[in-house]
Design a protein around this motif. Sequence first.
Motif, PDB file in Angstrom:
ATOM      1  N   ASP A 138       0.916  -1.327   0.082  1.00  0.00           N
ATOM      2  CA  ASP A 138      -0.035  -0.089  -0.204  1.00  0.00           C
ATOM      3  C   ASP A 138       0.837   1.187   0.029  1.00  0.00           C
ATOM      4  O   ASP A 138       1.626   1.489   1.083  1.00  0.00           O
ATOM      5  CB  ASP A 138      -0.916  -0.263   1.212  1.00  0.00           C
ATOM      6  N   LEU A 139       0.925   1.916  -1.184  1.00  0.00           N
ATOM      7  CA  LEU A 139       1.983   2.911  -1.278  1.00  0.00           C
ATOM      8  C   LEU A 139       0.891   4.227  -1.819  1.00  0.00           C
ATOM      9  O   LEU A 139      -0.077   4.319  -2.364  1.00  0.00           O
ATOM     10  CB  LEU A 139       2.942   2.608  -2.097  1.00  0.00           C
ATOM     11  N   SER A 140       1.880   5.739  -1.519  1.00  0.00           N
ATOM     12  CA  SER A 140       1.344   6.833  -2.082  1.00  0.00           C
ATOM     13  C   SER A 140       2.689   7.222  -2.917  1.00  0.00           C
ATOM     14  O   SER A 140       3.773   7.460  -2.159  1.00  0.00           O
ATOM     15  CB  SER A 140       0.930   7.851  -1.047  1.00  0.00           C
ATOM     16  N   ALA A 199       1.991  -0.152   6.418  1.00  0.00           N
ATOM     17  CA  ALA A 199       2.041  -1.663   6.726  1.00  0.00           C
ATOM     18  C   ALA A 199       0.439  -2.077   7.037  1.00  0.00           C
ATOM     19  O   ALA A 199      -0.258  -1.387   7.819  1.00  0.00           O
ATOM     20  CB  ALA A 199       3.009  -1.713   7.748  1.00  0.00           C
ATOM     21  N   TRP A 200       0.424  -3.029   6.911  1.00  0.00           N
ATOM     22  CA  TRP A 200      -0.909  -3.890   7.225  1.00  0.00           C
ATOM     23  C   TRP A 200      -0.510  -5.068   7.828  1.00  0.00           C
ATOM     24  O   TRP A 200       0.529  -5.879   7.463  1.00  0.00           O
ATOM     25  CB  TRP A 200      -1.682  -4.390   6.019  1.00  0.00           C
ATOM     26  N   ASP A 201      -1.262  -5.572   8.883  1.00  0.00           N
ATOM     27  CA  ASP A 201      -0.893  -6.898   9.682  1.00  0.00           C
ATOM     28  C   ASP A 201      -2.198  -7.635   9.183  1.00  0.00           C
ATOM     29  O   ASP A 201      -3.172  -7.313   9.023  1.00  0.00           O
ATOM     30  CB  ASP A 201      -1.062  -6.670  11.325  1.00  0.00           C
ATOM     31  N   ARG A 202      -1.858  -9.028   9.271  1.00  0.00           N
ATOM     32  CA  ARG A 202      -3.032  -9.952   9.308  1.00  0.00           C
ATOM     33  C   ARG A 202      -3.867  -9.961  10.247  1.00  0.00           C
ATOM     34  O   ARG A 202      -3.401  -9.727  11.257  1.00  0.00           O
ATOM     35  CB  ARG A 202      -2.328 -11.356   8.941  1.00  0.00           C
ATOM     36  N   ILE A 203      -5.018 -10.073  10.107  1.00  0.00           N
ATOM     37  CA  ILE A 203      -6.198 -10.110  11.113  1.00  0.00           C
ATOM     38  C   ILE A 203      -5.985 -11.349  12.048  1.00  0.00           C
ATOM     39  O   ILE A 203      -6.010 -12.437  10.996  1.00  0.00           O
ATOM     40  CB  ILE A 203      -7.505  -9.813  10.611  1.00  0.00           C
ATOM     41  N   GLN A 204      -5.909 -11.332  13.157  1.00  0.00           N
ATOM     42  CA  GLN A 204      -5.892 -12.595  14.080  1.00  0.00           C
ATOM     43  C   GLN A 204      -7.490 -13.120  13.963  1.00  0.00           C
ATOM     44  O   GLN A 204      -8.275 -12.394  14.578  1.00  0.00           O
ATOM     45  CB  GLN A 204      -5.334 -12.495  15.461  1.00  0.00           C
ATOM     46  N   ALA A 205      -7.709 -14.294  13.409  1.00  0.00           N
ATOM     47  CA  ALA A 205      -8.852 -14.836  13.663  1.00  0.00           C
ATOM     48  C   ALA A 205      -8.982 -16.368  13.699  1.00  0.00           C
ATOM     49  O   ALA A 205      -8.008 -16.959  13.178  1.00  0.00           O
ATOM     50  CB  ALA A 205      -9.849 -14.765  12.278  1.00  0.00           C
ATOM     51  N   GLN A 249       1.803   2.011  13.236  1.00  0.00           N
ATOM     52  CA  GLN A 249       2.738   2.516  13.979  1.00  0.00           C
ATOM     53  C   GLN A 249       3.702   3.453  13.634  1.00  0.00           C
ATOM     54  O   GLN A 249       4.097   4.434  14.128  1.00  0.00           O
ATOM     55  CB  GLN A 249       3.548   1.364  14.450  1.00  0.00           C
ATOM     56  N   GLU A 250       3.974   3.461  12.411  1.00  0.00           N
ATOM     57  CA  GLU A 250       4.565   4.503  11.458  1.00  0.00           C
ATOM     58  C   GLU A 250       4.501   4.580  10.136  1.00  0.00           C
ATOM     59  O   GLU A 250       3.710   3.688   9.615  1.00  0.00           O
ATOM     60  CB  GLU A 250       6.188   4.313  11.993  1.00  0.00           C
ATOM     61  N   VAL A 251       4.849   5.488   9.435  1.00  0.00           N
ATOM     62  CA  VAL A 251       4.695   5.516   7.973  1.00  0.00           C
ATOM     63  C   VAL A 251       6.295   5.443   7.115  1.00  0.00           C
ATOM     64  O   VAL A 251       7.256   6.167   7.865  1.00  0.00           O
ATOM     65  CB  VAL A 251       4.022   6.754   7.398  1.00  0.00           C
ATOM     66  N   ARG A 252       6.169   4.414   6.310  1.00  0.00           N
ATOM     67  CA  ARG A 252       7.697   4.281   5.880  1.00  0.00           C
ATOM     68  C   ARG A 252       7.778   5.041   4.770  1.00  0.00           C
ATOM     69  O   ARG A 252       6.849   5.405   4.120  1.00  0.00           O
ATOM     70  CB  ARG A 252       7.788   2.803   5.237  1.00  0.00           C
ATOM     71  N   THR A 253       8.887   5.723   4.515  1.00  0.00           N
ATOM     72  CA  THR A 253       9.240   6.421   3.533  1.00  0.00           C
ATOM     73  C   THR A 253      10.319   6.007   2.498  1.00  0.00           C
ATOM     74  O   THR A 253      11.410   5.405   2.988  1.00  0.00           O
ATOM     75  CB  THR A 253       9.542   8.027   3.882  1.00  0.00           C
ATOM     76  N   ALA A 254      10.373   6.532   1.218  1.00  0.00           N
ATOM     77  CA  ALA A 254      11.506   6.322   0.325  1.00  0.00           C
ATOM     78  C   ALA A 254      11.793   7.435  -0.580  1.00  0.00           C
ATOM     79  O   ALA A 254      10.656   7.852  -0.852  1.00  0.00           O
ATOM     80  CB  ALA A 254      11.288   4.906  -0.310  1.00  0.00           C
ATOM     81  N   VAL A 255      12.879   7.607  -1.133  1.00  0.00           N
ATOM     82  CA  VAL A 255      13.128   8.673  -2.185  1.00  0.00           C
ATOM     83  C   VAL A 255      14.286   8.067  -3.035  1.00  0.00           C
ATOM     84  O   VAL A 255      15.229   7.401  -2.553  1.00  0.00           O
ATOM     85  CB  VAL A 255      13.538  10.235  -1.637  1.00  0.00           C
ATOM     86  N   VAL A 256      13.861   8.375  -4.299  1.00  0.00           N
ATOM     87  CA  VAL A 256      15.126   7.976  -5.186  1.00  0.00           C
ATOM     88  C   VAL A 256      15.060   9.400  -6.045  1.00  0.00           C
ATOM     89  O   VAL A 256      14.298   9.906  -6.584  1.00  0.00           O
ATOM     90  CB  VAL A 256      14.735   6.950  -6.152  1.00  0.00           C
ATOM     91  N   VAL A 257      16.554   9.846  -6.017  1.00  0.00           N
ATOM     92  CA  VAL A 257      16.967  11.194  -6.784  1.00  0.00           C
ATOM     93  C   VAL A 257      17.944  10.595  -8.038  1.00  0.00           C
ATOM     94  O   VAL A 257      19.040  10.073  -7.641  1.00  0.00           O
ATOM     95  CB  VAL A 257      17.427  12.131  -5.903  1.00  0.00           C
ATOM     96  N   GLY A 286      13.408   5.684   4.921  1.00  0.00           N
ATOM     97  CA  GLY A 286      13.246   6.364   5.916  1.00  0.00           C
ATOM     98  C   GLY A 286      11.695   6.023   6.476  1.00  0.00           C
ATOM     99  O   GLY A 286      11.173   4.959   6.434  1.00  0.00           O
ATOM    100  N   LEU A 287      11.659   6.894   7.657  1.00  0.00           N
ATOM    101  CA  LEU A 287      10.386   6.456   8.354  1.00  0.00           C
ATOM    102  C   LEU A 287       9.801   7.776   8.979  1.00  0.00           C
ATOM    103  O   LEU A 287      10.692   8.583   9.107  1.00  0.00           O
ATOM    104  CB  LEU A 287      10.430   5.231   9.339  1.00  0.00           C
TER     105      LEU A 287
END
Lengths: 303, 303, 303, 303
Positions: A35-37, A108-114, A128-136, A147-148
């Motif tokens: 899942d990205l933007s 990030a997504w976790d599997r639902i415990q069922a 918990q956090e957002v992961r970041t990445a950049v390519v220049v 990054g995060l």
Amino acid sequence: MTTKSNIILGANQYGKAEVRLVKITRDTERHSIEDLSVTSQLRGDFQAAHLEGDNAHVVATDTQKNTIYSLARDGVGSPEAFLQRLAEHFTTSFDWVTGGRWAAESYAWDRIQANGTGHNHSFVRNGQEVRTAVVVKDGNATHVLGGLKDMTVLKSTESGFVGYPKDKYTTLAETTDRVMSTDVAARWRYNPGAVATVDFNKAYDDVKALLLEGFTEDYSHALQQTLFDMGKKVMDAHEEIDEIKFSMPNKHHFVVDLSPFGQDNPGEVLFAADRPYGLIEATVVRENGSDAGNAWEGMAGFC
Amino acid sequence: MTTKSNIILGANQYGKAEVRLVKITRDTERHSIEDLSVTSQLRGDFQAAHLEGDNAHVVATDTQKNTIYSLARDGVGSPEAFLQRLAEHFTTSFDWVTGGRWAAESYAWDRIQANGTGHNHSFVRNGQEVRTAVVVKDGNATHVLGGLKDMTVLKSTESGFVGYPKDKYTTLAETTDRVMSTDVAARWRYNPGAVATVDFNKAYDDVKALLLEGFTEDYSHALQQTLFDMGKKVMDAHEEIDEIKFSMPNKHHFVVDLSPFGQDNPGEVLFAADRPYGLIEATVVRENGSDAGNAWEGMAGFC
Amino acid sequence: MTTKSNIILGANQYGKAEVRLVKITRDTERHSIEDLSVTSQLRGDFQAAHLEGDNAHVVATDTQKNTIYSLARDGVGSPEAFLQRLAEHFTTSFDWVTGGRWAAESYAWDRIQANGTGHNHSFVRNGQEVRTAVVVKDGNATHVLGGLKDMTVLKSTESGFVGYPKDKYTTLAETTDRVMSTDVAARWRYNPGAVATVDFNKAYDDVKALLLEGFTEDYSHALQQTLFDMGKKVMDAHEEIDEIKFSMPNKHHFVVDLSPFGQDNPGEVLFAADRPYGLIEATVVRENGSDAGNAWEGMAGFC
Amino acid sequence: MTTKSNIILGANQYGKAEVRLVKITRDTERHSIEDLSVTSQLRGDFQAAHLEGDNAHVVATDTQKNTIYSLARDGVGSPEAFLQRLAEHFTTSFDWVTGGRWAAESYAWDRIQANGTGHNHSFVRNGQEVRTAVVVKDGNATHVLGGLKDMTVLKSTESGFVGYPKDKYTTLAETTDRVMSTDVAARWRYNPGAVATVDFNKAYDDVKALLLEGFTEDYSHALQQTLFDMGKKVMDAHEEIDEIKFSMPNKHHFVVDLSPFGQDNPGEVLFAADRPYGLIEATVVRENGSDAGNAWEGMAGFC
């Protein structure tokens, strides 16, 4: 006889921002989700568009969006790898595109415990956090940044602040025991020579764990010190990383004065303030590491 | 026999962020209001704090906040002038503070119209845009940046997009009549030689008006062209400005297909999309203008 | 022999939310713009969908969106009128749709001033407040609510707070001169008998002006008093309105203590706090006015 | 001879909103943390404040804030229990305070894993969802509502939407396999008779787990059906709960058409849209359960 100098076009880039891409991998019953933007921005010769409204060089931002979705059909893998594929595509497909900046946030997504086990195709967002990445990419140079951000941590003791200079504007009292809290935002730059072989997802998980662990260690005399220790811990363990930058607010937690109500308050009841907040920004670097070039340009909140 | 290179401290700055300052001037019955969010960040020799937890050089962020309020007692005047006073104070008060970055947002208020006239002490927030200012001081060099953000504009015709390259990922249809809308974010850098004599508030009002007027003029073949025209218009009129940077989203307004419902739609009913959006960033500069130095470092969204 | 009672479906509604609709009227060279975010929610017999997954009654939310765009082809007129057209459409088109709730936010645009006059087709968003409207239909009863929110006002004097009860938890000092600031959120309910003839746009402009003017008048002993005065002023002038509800934060502006720095501070330098804030909610009603029925259900922040 | 009816005060409440309270329990080396945003609003006889500016009954919102902090000195325990203590305090301390509404959000923290174990005094914010609680007191009746919001879930298959009515505005195609995603917001009302004995923290954890598990089960013919199943699952297991309300957006994930690029797309590459979104709201109730009274008044987004 004009005294005015010419008005000309300077640095520029353009593209499509925040393309929301969800990739489901469903080749077996056990699905996985990415899942990205994604943001794509091109640099090169776009003079005619700005000066004459001639769009012959303007790869439409809609086309950039389509390309993102098309390339994702073969999988994302890691944000850093995916952005490199985009960089490669655009700089090799159009002569006048000499570089650019590609960025992603990922969630990030976790599997639902069922029924006691992680479900095959149902997920809950982790948050918990957002992961970041950049390519220049700029000519032959390519910079990859992991990054995060928005990882909020707090330690309820083992932090103090004393020994600072006192001038006429100083009213703050020293303390040897306070709550320390921050939202960790960190960006780390991979050594260009190492980029081809890094497992970015594994590196990410490990860096995140080291940052968290680093935050817990040692008494903190200042957020600056904790920041440096966190960065050093990461770089001691990851020789493929040449530099890590932090931007961390000092989220003040004030001990509420309960004495008017006949109560003590040994650091138990606190007011978490919004604004203003301290803001600590610093870079931890490998001496004689690779040249950062323009990797950090246009990055807010990192000095 | 270690092969690891040293891990050292790189670029760093710290301070207090988003100090909410409201200054009421009430020397007559007709009050006036200045409303700012001020951020102060110091640069210099802060090595010991990061490496040893020695705070002898760490001017407390709380002290920086106090200083902002104390200096405001004598008035703000303009954000640019106020930030320069802060820069001057901190760099002259502490030997080891060799520079820094001071930034402000400011929010405009209008007098409330009551009984046909502007009220003496009642105000309503304007909300059309946010004014921004930055002062960067580095040794003897001082850079002053004016700016604004979140000024949303739209033209309902006289805009098109044709003549762009078509590749295998291109599906966008050309159009000679579309709605064009953007949130203008602009930052302009004053010539250091002119800073002493500029009336920053007057300059701000005029630049804003020119940006708006520039947006209305001429048929737009691309947002890039309109952006350049807006910048050139400002710099033709303001010789004290050496550079202006824009970061402007292309806020897509899609014509809704009403044909399934037996209706035409000649550009009258539109869907305003959120994400993704185009993102156009460019700099308009005065040839042979002053050197920007590190004025733009750490600024997000401006290339 | 089960002792558990049955689990059944209670109140429910569903629809499409935040449909972003921009309507350009371009029958002459002088265009006009209407900009809304529309939410449509249907009520009626949707038991089978919830209990059996039978969608025979579920008018797709996508269909509701399409209907909004299609009906806008003939113009919006006013948010209140447009929502009534939606209500009428859905409750007459589907037997099992017995009512619903339709809501809109709308955003004002000003013509850009260019060359001394308002431009024909270029606009800048106003941003002073957001207009709101709600239509609730339940059988034969239809309720129409006008409103606004996010209108931030401040008076720099003529406000105080004294005479409140003092208990063991009271530490606040009395003051006869303070800054008072709030974000006005107001919703007013039109008399159902008047709805057919009200000019909603004209009424809106007038109510907004009266709220602003009401805020300026009289010394304020409490935000409660000012709120009531604002509401009474509106209802004295608008007999077609039977009720007005307010939700207004008391946005604290604290006088900064500058005495440690050897300075006085006669209410000139203030810290604008974020949280916590006071929150004042009240209703001003016409005695013997029409019955509100379920008009206010599901409305946050209004008691 | 006036024809105007009287303008009078209707329903009202006031208080302090979003008091940020962090409670550290540090009686052993293993600290624990409770993190809340608390809102207190009083109801009763406040007529004089509104009509005459007489504050004799106006318990200052600052006093309400102080009370929150003072009562927290003895621990929070659970949000529901803490809000009940506030309700009890205010309604018994002031004759004219006959009721009110107390609400809280709370934020979960996990212990940071360091050296393989949960750290004693270092925490990272969890971020998966926000817990909510409300206590409404009105005379002798007290309503206690548990809840959560912003819990984002997604299932990548086992969801479809067919069999809905087709009218002239219907363009949506039926599908038997789609991605379904929502942000769960749920509020559940405890039976007043059970309130004294409920372990609110334990109940919360269990309800959250049941909601997640309920989301995974069964093929979904509509979000309405899944919502009802989730609610029924909770209420079958928790006889102390008489009612549960949901407000859940249908967060559309559109399969991107990759056919122009010569690619198939079997539900693997998706565009996650922002607006508009479906919005499904419904109540699952216990037949012959307790009377809700005014428990749900002023709650947005729940029908």
